[in-house]
Write a protein that holds these residues in place. Structure first.
Motif, PDB file in Angstrom:
ATOM      1  N   THR A 119       0.848  -1.124  -0.002  1.00 25.48           N
ATOM      2  CA  THR A 119       0.166   0.112   0.001  1.00 25.48           C
ATOM      3  C   THR A 119       0.853   1.194  -0.015  1.00 25.48           C
ATOM      4  N   ARG A 120       0.463   2.079  -1.025  1.00 21.20           N
ATOM      5  CA  ARG A 120       1.421   3.223  -1.190  1.00 21.20           C
ATOM      6  C   ARG A 120       0.646   4.396  -0.443  1.00 21.20           C
ATOM      7  N   TRP A 121       1.051   5.167   0.399  1.00 17.97           N
ATOM      8  CA  TRP A 121       0.453   6.426   0.681  1.00 17.97           C
ATOM      9  C   TRP A 121       1.522   7.791   0.860  1.00 17.97           C
ATOM     10  N   VAL A 122       1.127   8.421  -0.190  1.00 16.29           N
ATOM     11  CA  VAL A 122       2.075   9.722  -0.462  1.00 16.29           C
ATOM     12  C   VAL A 122       1.586  10.804  -0.077  1.00 16.29           C
ATOM     13  N   LYS A 123       2.500  11.445   1.167  1.00 13.52           N
ATOM     14  CA  LYS A 123       2.005  12.489   1.710  1.00 13.52           C
ATOM     15  C   LYS A 123       1.611  13.772   0.843  1.00 13.52           C
ATOM     16  N   GLN A 124       2.276  13.674  -0.456  1.00 12.42           N
ATOM     17  CA  GLN A 124       1.920  15.145  -1.189  1.00 12.42           C
ATOM     18  C   GLN A 124       0.938  14.915  -1.961  1.00 12.42           C
ATOM     19  N   LEU A 125      -0.161  13.738  -1.843  1.00 12.03           N
ATOM     20  CA  LEU A 125      -1.409  13.853  -2.195  1.00 12.03           C
ATOM     21  C   LEU A 125      -2.453  13.984  -1.452  1.00 12.03           C
ATOM     22  N   PRO A 126      -3.558  14.292  -1.830  1.00 10.82           N
ATOM     23  CA  PRO A 126      -4.824  14.540  -0.977  1.00 10.82           C
ATOM     24  C   PRO A 126      -4.973  12.952  -0.410  1.00 10.82           C
ATOM     25  N   ARG A 127      -5.819  12.822   0.536  1.00 11.89           N
ATOM     26  CA  ARG A 127      -6.060  11.540   1.102  1.00 11.89           C
ATOM     27  C   ARG A 127      -7.029  10.986   0.150  1.00 11.89           C
ATOM     28  N   LYS A 128      -8.062  11.818  -0.489  1.00  9.98           N
ATOM     29  CA  LYS A 128      -9.059  11.154  -1.308  1.00  9.98           C
ATOM     30  C   LYS A 128      -8.306  10.589  -2.490  1.00  9.98           C
ATOM     31  N   ILE A 129      -7.269  11.052  -3.004  1.00  9.43           N
ATOM     32  CA  ILE A 129      -6.730  10.429  -4.123  1.00  9.43           C
ATOM     33  C   ILE A 129      -5.586   9.229  -3.691  1.00  9.43           C
ATOM     34  N   ASN A 130      -5.252   9.533  -2.558  1.00  8.50           N
ATOM     35  CA  ASN A 130      -4.398   8.058  -2.189  1.00  8.50           C
ATOM     36  C   ASN A 130      -5.430   6.906  -2.000  1.00  8.50           C
ATOM     37  N   VAL A 131      -6.731   7.440  -1.369  1.00  9.19           N
ATOM     38  CA  VAL A 131      -7.440   6.218  -1.285  1.00  9.19           C
ATOM     39  C   VAL A 131      -7.984   5.764  -2.579  1.00  9.19           C
ATOM     40  N   PHE A 132      -8.160   6.688  -3.656  1.00  7.86           N
ATOM     41  CA  PHE A 132      -8.799   6.414  -4.933  1.00  7.86           C
ATOM     42  C   PHE A 132      -7.588   5.454  -5.676  1.00  7.86           C
ATOM     43  N   ILE A 133      -6.193   5.807  -5.462  1.00  9.34           N
ATOM     44  CA  ILE A 133      -5.196   5.062  -6.031  1.00  9.34           C
ATOM     45  C   ILE A 133      -5.164   3.612  -5.475  1.00  9.34           C
ATOM     46  N   TRP A 134      -5.548   3.327  -4.095  1.00  9.12           N
ATOM     47  CA  TRP A 134      -5.704   2.111  -3.360  1.00  9.12           C
ATOM     48  C   TRP A 134      -6.932   1.304  -4.187  1.00  9.12           C
ATOM     49  N   ARG A 135      -7.964   1.961  -4.460  1.00 13.69           N
ATOM     50  CA  ARG A 135      -8.935   1.297  -5.198  1.00 13.69           C
ATOM     51  C   ARG A 135      -8.868   0.717  -6.596  1.00 13.69           C
ATOM     52  N   VAL A 136      -7.896   1.863  -7.243  1.00 13.29           N
ATOM     53  CA  VAL A 136      -7.430   1.057  -8.477  1.00 13.29           C
ATOM     54  C   VAL A 136      -6.458  -0.029  -8.260  1.00 13.29           C
ATOM     55  N   ALA A 137      -5.332   0.039  -7.398  1.00 15.55           N
ATOM     56  CA  ALA A 137      -4.781  -1.303  -7.300  1.00 15.55           C
ATOM     57  C   ALA A 137      -5.424  -2.420  -7.169  1.00 15.55           C
ATOM     58  N   TRP A 138      -6.522  -2.210  -6.346  1.00 14.27           N
ATOM     59  CA  TRP A 138      -7.273  -3.589  -5.911  1.00 14.27           C
ATOM     60  C   TRP A 138      -8.561  -3.773  -7.000  1.00 14.27           C
ATOM     61  N   ASN A 139      -8.533  -2.916  -8.067  1.00 14.69           N
ATOM     62  CA  ASN A 139      -9.665  -3.062  -9.007  1.00 14.69           C
ATOM     63  C   ASN A 139     -11.098  -2.983  -8.079  1.00 14.69           C
ATOM     64  N   ARG A 140     -11.178  -1.800  -7.341  1.00 11.85           N
ATOM     65  CA  ARG A 140     -12.237  -1.750  -6.441  1.00 11.85           C
ATOM     66  C   ARG A 140     -13.269  -0.569  -6.928  1.00 11.85           C
ATOM     67  N   LEU A 141     -12.955  -0.055  -8.070  1.00  8.63           N
ATOM     68  CA  LEU A 141     -13.707   1.210  -8.592  1.00  8.63           C
ATOM     69  C   LEU A 141     -15.084   0.686  -9.114  1.00  8.63           C
ATOM     70  N   PRO A 142     -16.186   1.218  -9.089  1.00  9.07           N
ATOM     71  CA  PRO A 142     -17.518   0.881  -9.340  1.00  9.07           C
ATOM     72  C   PRO A 142     -17.635   1.238 -10.908  1.00  9.07           C
ATOM     73  N   THR A 143     -16.629   0.313 -11.838  1.00  7.46           N
ATOM     74  CA  THR A 143     -16.740   0.504 -13.243  1.00  7.46           C
ATOM     75  C   THR A 143     -18.161  -0.413 -13.796  1.00  7.46           C
ATOM     76  N   ARG A 144     -18.538  -0.085 -14.844  1.00  2.26           N
ATOM     77  CA  ARG A 144     -19.521  -1.030 -15.148  1.00  2.26           C
ATOM     78  C   ARG A 144     -19.218  -2.569 -15.275  1.00  2.26           C
ATOM     79  N   LEU A 145     -17.991  -2.826 -15.587  1.00  2.59           N
ATOM     80  CA  LEU A 145     -17.620  -4.275 -15.641  1.00  2.59           C
ATOM     81  C   LEU A 145     -17.721  -4.819 -14.348  1.00  2.59           C
ATOM     82  N   ASN A 146     -17.232  -4.101 -13.506  1.00  3.68           N
ATOM     83  CA  ASN A 146     -17.350  -4.518 -11.949  1.00  3.68           C
ATOM     84  C   ASN A 146     -18.474  -4.815 -11.404  1.00  3.68           C
ATOM     85  N   PHE A 147     -19.538  -3.924 -11.766  1.00  2.00           N
ATOM     86  CA  PHE A 147     -20.981  -3.887 -11.312  1.00  2.00           C
ATOM     87  C   PHE A 147     -21.715  -5.301 -11.982  1.00  2.00           C
TER      88      PHE A 147
END
Length: 255
Positions: A119-147
């Motif tokens: 898990t990468r947590w980069v202090k130069q990034l806002p928390r919401k983008i760090n969380v977003f990248i974590w979700r990208v890494a684990w393919n946890r974004l609500p894309t249509r294919l994931n739904f």
């Protein structure tokens, strides 16, 4: 898995059906022998006589099953009953006590991807983008294919940005025509082959980790790419849900 029998006198524990010796009940591991036993519900004590195993088969064990029986005897070697009462213990912890965290860990192992990912947590990034990248890494974004993969009834699983391919996470952020245009601008802006035609986040991270750039340069690049993917996702949502707050022509400038 989870509950295991710690036998004592063997009076209340099923020889075949309880998980008391192997990691699975003997009826599962030696199911052919189980079906030959005259009493499939026999206790451990029922199968012990004067310290020796006492078998009762519906018919004589021939050569076909003799090797299987010998294998089970070897596994059950050095088993001795005592005067203690049989009891059930929790096999997922060393203490034998049920704990919610053990179940949670088991569920995570069963459901989450098994590949190793830090898990990468980069202090130069806002928390919401760090969380977003974590979700990208684990393919946890609500894309249509994931739904669709989660059993939801989706009328259209096409990419809302190009309408050419299925909207998977990798396509949206790396393979879509618009995404490729933005990645090309990134290459030009940083004056290096930053994406190396990567088709997924894991491929890009692999390239990034192998890049021998200075620490400060790597941090700046990571922040820029994370912001790029964040803005692609925001633009996708803006278009999908009817908001006009983001314009494609100014998308790269807003990063």
């Amino acid at each position: 898995m989870g509950v295991k029998v710690k036998f004592g006198n063997g009076l209340t524990s099923s020889f075949w059906k309880d998980n008391w010796k192997a990691n699975v009940p003997l009826c599962s591991k030696y199911h052919r022998l189980f079906h030959l036993d005259v009493n499939g519900d026999c206790s451990i004590d029922d199968r012990v006589h004067n310290g020796e195993w006492a078998w009762e088969w519906v018919r004589p064990i021939g050569p076909r099953y003799s090797s299987l029986l010998q294998e089970m005897k070897i596994e059950l070697d050095n088993i001795s009953l005592n005067n203690d009462v049989d009891r059930k213990v929790w096999s997922l912890s060393n203490e034998g006590v049920y704990k919610v965290r053990d179940i949670r860990a088991l569920i995570d192992i069963s459901i989450l991807p098994s590949w190793n990912l830090a898990t990468r947590w980069v202090k130069q990034l806002p928390r919401k983008i760090n969380v977003f990248i974590w979700r990208v890494a684990w393919n946890r974004l609500p894309t249509r294919l994931n739904f669709l993969a989660r059993g939801m009834d989706i009328e259209d699983i096409g990419c809302p940005l190009c309408d050419y391919n299925v909207e998977s996470l990798d396509h949206l952020l790396f393979g879509c025509v618009m995404a490729k245009e933005l990645w090309l601008k990134v290459k030009i802006w940083v004056d290096m082959d930053v994406a190396r035609d990567c088709s997924s986040w894991s491929e890009w991270v692999s390239w990034f980790d192998s890049w021998s750039g200075a620490s400060d340069s790597k941090t700046k690049l990571y922040v820029f790419v994370a912001s790029l993917l964040w803005h692609i996702w925001r633009f996708r949502n803006s278009k999908l849900f009817g908001s006009n707050s983001m314009k494609k022509a100014f998308l790269f400038d807003s990063i």
